[in-house]
Design an enzyme around this catalytic site. Structure first.
Site, short mmCIF file in Angstrom:
data_model
loop_
_atom_site.label_atom_id
_atom_site.label_comp_id
_atom_site.label_asym_id
_atom_site.label_seq_id
_atom_site.Cartn_x
_atom_site.Cartn_y
_atom_site.Cartn_z
N GLU A 204 4.22 -9.79 -14.21
CA GLU A 204 2.85 -9.32 -14.17
C GLU A 204 2.57 -8.92 -12.73
O GLU A 204 2.49 -9.78 -11.85
CB GLU A 204 1.95 -10.48 -14.60
CG GLU A 204 0.57 -10.11 -14.97
CD GLU A 204 -0.16 -11.32 -15.56
OE1 GLU A 204 -0.61 -12.17 -14.76
OE2 GLU A 204 -0.25 -11.40 -16.79
N ARG B 41 6.37 8.04 5.79
CA ARG B 41 5.03 8.47 5.37
C ARG B 41 4.01 7.62 6.10
O ARG B 41 3.98 6.41 5.94
CB ARG B 41 4.87 8.33 3.86
CG ARG B 41 5.88 9.16 3.06
CD ARG B 41 5.72 8.94 1.56
NE ARG B 41 6.78 9.56 0.80
CZ ARG B 41 6.75 10.78 0.28
NH1 ARG B 41 5.67 11.53 0.45
NH2 ARG B 41 7.77 11.25 -0.40
N HIS C 51 -1.39 6.34 7.64
CA HIS C 51 -2.53 6.93 6.97
C HIS C 51 -3.64 5.91 6.74
O HIS C 51 -3.38 4.72 6.58
CB HIS C 51 -2.12 7.50 5.61
CG HIS C 51 -1.04 8.52 5.70
ND1 HIS C 51 -0.14 8.73 4.69
CD2 HIS C 51 -0.69 9.38 6.68
CE1 HIS C 51 0.71 9.69 5.03
NE2 HIS C 51 0.39 10.10 6.25
N LYS D 72 -5.17 -1.22 -0.22
CA LYS D 72 -3.99 -0.74 -0.95
C LYS D 72 -3.13 -1.91 -1.39
O LYS D 72 -2.87 -2.82 -0.59
CB LYS D 72 -3.14 0.18 -0.06
CG LYS D 72 -3.85 1.44 0.38
CD LYS D 72 -2.99 2.26 1.32
CE LYS D 72 -3.75 3.51 1.77
NZ LYS D 72 -2.97 4.31 2.70
N TYR E 2 1.29 2.49 -5.77
CA TYR E 2 0.24 1.72 -5.12
C TYR E 2 -1.12 2.01 -5.71
O TYR E 2 -1.41 3.11 -6.15
CB TYR E 2 0.25 1.87 -3.60
CG TYR E 2 0.13 3.25 -3.04
CD1 TYR E 2 -1.07 3.69 -2.50
CD2 TYR E 2 1.22 4.11 -2.99
CE1 TYR E 2 -1.19 4.95 -1.94
CE2 TYR E 2 1.11 5.37 -2.44
CZ TYR E 2 -0.10 5.79 -1.92
OH TYR E 2 -0.21 7.03 -1.38
N ASP F 49 1.95 14.40 9.47
CA ASP F 49 2.32 13.19 10.20
C ASP F 49 2.89 13.51 11.58
O ASP F 49 2.67 12.75 12.52
CB ASP F 49 3.29 12.34 9.38
CG ASP F 49 2.63 11.74 8.15
OD1 ASP F 49 1.39 11.70 8.08
OD2 ASP F 49 3.36 11.32 7.24
#
Length: 186
Positions: free
Chosen positions: A28, A59, A62, A72, A132, A170
């Site tokens: 879960e 990445r 941000h 997040k 995410y 980036d």
């Protein structure tokens, strides 16, 4: 589930319990009631999925500014990443500090990155997929980034054969000293 702080207030590693047998496993990954019992009361409104074909895809870093800031909850369903959170809450005792955690499909761990943090990751192996959840939808007007290699922050990214692969956004991101950040944090 097991929850541990990564050393900066609010950034957590979450390891759900896996139930496995010869067929595979079940776990879960999110349960609002269990998260609430652990003191994590968030309402997620959007799920994101990224795929990176190569090791070294970087990445980040941000974030979105208030009033559209995002918490997040991130996990890897294939491959592995080094995930990084940088405190960008001006006035915080840990402003400009960073923490990192290796997140892998094999381990099944997750990272919770709260509002007020810039977030980024680098893929450690090819064919990595990241899922995410976020607490607000994407807002181009509030979207910001910070340079991944800002020497003042000093993130210790791993060495990757062939170097990092970054987006133009980036590569052009400002350093922390020149970025819009969360002001007036107590």
């Amino acid at each position: 589930m097991e929850i541990r702080s990564l050393g900066i207030d609010g950034v957590l590693e979450i390891v759900p319990r896996r139930h496995g047998d010869a067929r595979g496993f079940f776990m879960e990954t999110y349960n609002a009631e269990r998260f609430s019992q652990a003191g994590i009361d968030l309402v997620f409104v959007q799920d994101n999925h990224s795929y990176s074909a190569m090791a070294g895809v970087l990445r980040g870093l941000h974030y979105q500014l208030e009033p559209r800031a995002q918490d997040k909850l991130l996990r890897v369903i294939r491959g592995s990443i080094l995930d990084v959170a940088v405190d960008i809450r001006r006035g915080s005792k840990t402003f400009g500090k960073w923490v990192a955690c290796e997140i892998t499909a094999e381990k099944g761990n997750q990272i919770l990155v709260p509002k007020g943090f810039a977030h980024g990751f680098v893929t450690l192996v090819p064919d990595t997929e990241v899922l995410y959840k976020v607490t607000d939808t994407y807002s181009p007007e509030h979207d910001r980034s910070i340079r991944f290699d800002d020497p003042v922050i000093g993130i210790e990214w791993p060495s990757v054969a062939g170097g990092f692969q970054l987006s133009d956004k980036d590569l052009k991101a400002p350093v922390l000293a020149e970025a819009d950040v969360f002001a007036g944090w107590a």
